[in-house]
Enzyme design. Structure first.
Site, PDB file in Angstrom:
ATOM      1  CE1 TYR A 315      20.414  33.203  -1.451  1.00 13.69           C
ATOM      2  CE2 TYR A 315      21.982  33.961  -3.084  1.00 13.69           C
ATOM      3  CZ  TYR A 315      20.693  33.913  -2.607  1.00 13.69           C
ATOM      4  OH  TYR A 315      19.675  34.572  -3.272  1.00 13.69           O
ATOM      5  CB  CYS A 316      20.019  28.883  -0.387  1.00  8.02           C
ATOM      6  SG  CYS A 316      18.557  27.844  -0.655  1.00  8.02           S
ATOM      7  CB  ILE A 317      21.261  24.199   0.180  1.00  7.81           C
ATOM      8  CG1 ILE A 317      21.580  22.820   0.742  1.00  7.81           C
ATOM      9  CG2 ILE A 317      22.068  24.481  -1.067  1.00  7.81           C
ATOM     10  CD1 ILE A 317      21.297  21.696  -0.238  1.00  7.81           C
ATOM     11  N   GLY A 319      24.218  27.843   3.175  1.00  2.31           N
ATOM     12  CA  GLY A 319      24.181  28.378   4.522  1.00  2.31           C
ATOM     13  C   GLY A 319      23.862  27.303   5.539  1.00  2.31           C
TER      14      GLY A 319
END
Length: 577
Positions: A315-317, A319
């Site tokens: 998720y986000c960073i 990812g």
């Protein structure tokens, strides 16, 4: 009234005392460097020298609009009219009070603010600035000044605040001062408005309550295995890597909107990482330490489930770091990852979007100096940065409600989580900002890590990416661009309605936001993909659930987590910055 005055005196003394605790700030993280001011000034001088008629035209237009506005208001006053002229401008929810439309004084203030704002935007757009990043920054800071000077941000020109002060005989203003003092005291002298009632939630008690155990703990993370709710589960386990900028319980706020609970209910053996909230002793922790932790976590999950394959979510960073890890595994010939999912993930930073203002050398150098001094990139600094990307919603609006109207911050779980940020290790933050964001090395010549030069084209596992339509942190087109460059033959892209958080935390039961899918593929760019996309009502969770189930193997008896290091949500999640 006398009691209120006494309270104000006492609160004022507390406020002065709290403000005195404010630590000196590094100028490098407080404002753009002198180069930007020099660029803007030289562009203005050039415009004056080469196109003086353009300057005169803008000035005459501005003053003409202002004088016409004043003359109209004066004529209304002479006629004794108590109604304002009709407003044909665009709707602005900041001016929702009827007095902005009907009262001559407030209508005059609002209209003049709009005239001033329009003049400032035109002045900024007239500057001959060839460097696109500088142009974006000048326009961004111009909008920040315009938002800051809105009449709603001042007591004397805010009808909502004035009406409430009169109705409560000043009590609302006293409560507002109490809220201000509380915020300044709780943030070490910084004026950071509380977005949610900090006493309304307890992690592990009324949010983050899904049952499980901490099955591993290191200096950098706790690994949680959730207790099954079905008799059988898919053979291949699933591990979620949440971002370490915030806490993992965004995926487990309440049972009715918990993605964690929903995944477990679909019959998956689920592991989630709870990252350590680093203190200054973590200053030398870098991206290599996080990627190494990913590998350790995968080893532990495979060992606990007696499997050779696992599925992963970033998720986000987290990812972005997952993509780095997948590239590393590919180069090492390690095929342990069966399929990967990316939530609102950026891997191609060629377009810095709304972060352009903060990713230039002056700010990054300031952050580097701050990280060297303190060992961390503080949660407060990051919260402030993200808030000013949506200043009216996350700064000025909440400040008005809290400090002018005297309202108690709402008991809103998502905003509570938003205020529960974590620090970033200093070295990791700089490596991320310079190597990935500024240099965009992962999609270019390669990002050097753990003895390998990693590249986005090394990602070849089956993957599903979810982006969000109005995401201002990881814009959908930028997320899509990174996925398009991955070499996976099995790629699925889902576009959810709403933003960075609400688009992900979108349970099927609410039927609030829909999503888009497209068969266009990844060869022709995002716009053709978007134009060919088909809209589907409701959450993307079931669609992703079908995709995941097809890649999770046959059903086996459910797995209970071992005793480990105690129950969920663990200990690291409770550490405050």
């Amino acid at each position: 009234m006398v009691q209120n005055i006494e309270r104000i005196e006492s609160l004022t003394q507390r406020l002065i005392s709290a403000l005195s605790q404010r630590r000196p700030k590094n100028p490098g993280v407080e404002a753009p460097g002198p180069d930007l001011f020099a660029t803007a000034a030289s562009a203005w001088v050039k415009l004056v020298a080469e196109q003086p008629e353009r300057i005169m035209e803008r000035q005459v237009s501005y003053w003409g609009e202002t004088l016409r506005h004043f003359a109209e208001a004066q004529a209304q006053l002479v006629r004794g009219s108590l109604t304002a002229p009709p407003d044909e401008g665009p709707t602005d929810r900041r001016f929702s009070n009827p007095l902005w439309q009907t009262h001559p004084f407030f209508n005059f203030i609002k209209r003049q603010y709009q005239i001033n704002a329009d003049a400032m935007l035109k002045a900024a757009s007239d500057l001959d600035v060839t460097e696109m990043n500088d142009r974006r920054r000048i326009e961004w800071f111009t909008r920040q000044m315009i938002d800051m000077m809105a009449p709603t941000n001042f007591l004397a020109t805010n009808p909502d605040a004035l009406e409430k002060a009169l109705a409560t005989e000043g009590e609302s203003l006293v409560r507002g001062l109490e809220n201000l003092v509380r915020d300044v005291e709780s943030h070490g002298g910084e004026m950071i408005v509380s977005l949610a009632d900090r006493n309304a939630f307890r992690v592990g008690e009324n949010i983050g309550t899904s049952a499980g155990r901490v099955v591993a703990r290191t200096r950098l993370y706790e690994l949680i295995q959730y207790s099954p709710t079905t008799e059988q589960v898919h053979e291949i386990p699933l591990v979620i890597f949440p971002p370490w900028i915030n806490k993992f319980y965004i995926l487990d706020l309440k049972p009715q909107n918990s993605l964690i609970k929903w995944i477990v209910d679909q019959g998956h053996t689920l592991f989630v990482v709870a990252w350590k909230n680093p203190d200054p002793s973590y200053g030398d922790t870098g991206m290599d330490d996080y990627v190494s932790s990913y590998l350790e976590i995968m080893d532990r999950v495979l060992d606990l489930t007696d499997q050779k394959k696992l599925n992963v979510v970033g998720y986000c960073i987290a990812g972005t770091t997952l993509a780095l890890t997948l590239s590393l595994l590919k180069q090492r010939g390690d095929d342990r990852v069966n399929a990967a999912t990316f939530f609102t993930t950026l891997t191609d930073f060629s377009d810095q979007g709304e972060f352009t203002a903060f990713l230039q050398e002056d700010f990054v150098s300031g952050i580097e100096q701050e990280a060297a001094r303190t060992g961390v990139l503080s949660a407060q600094l990051m919260t402030r940065t993200f808030s000013f990307l949506r200043a009216n919603d996350l700064v000025w609006g909440p400040a008005i409600r809290s400090y002018m109207l005297g309202e108690t911050p709402p008991a809103f779980d998502l905003l509570f989580w938003n205020g529960d940020g974590t620090n970033l290790p200093g070295r990791m933050a700089i490596e991320y900002l310079r190597g990935l964001c500024q240099q965009n090395a992962f999609v270019g010549e390669g990002y050097d890590l753990l003895g390998h030069r990693l590249n986005v084209r090394d990602v070849t596992v089956p993957l599903c990416a979810i982006a969000c339509e109005t995401d201002h942190i990881a814009p959908a087109r930028d997320s899509w661009r990174g996925v398009a460059q991955m070499a996976s033959k099995d790629k699925t892209f889902i576009l959810s309605e709403s933003g960075h958080i609400a688009g992900i935390v979108n349970p099927p039961s609410k039927k609030k936001y829909g999503h888009y899918t497209s068969d266009k593929g990844f060869d022709d760019g995002f716009e053709p993909w978007r134009e060919a996309a088909v809209y589907h009502e409701g959450s993307w969770w079931p669609r992703w659930g079908e995709w995941l189930a097809a890649r999770s193997g046959p059903m086996v008896d459910s797995r209970q987590p071992e005793e480990g290091f105690g129950p969920t949500p663990g200990t690291y999640v409770h550490e405050r910055s």
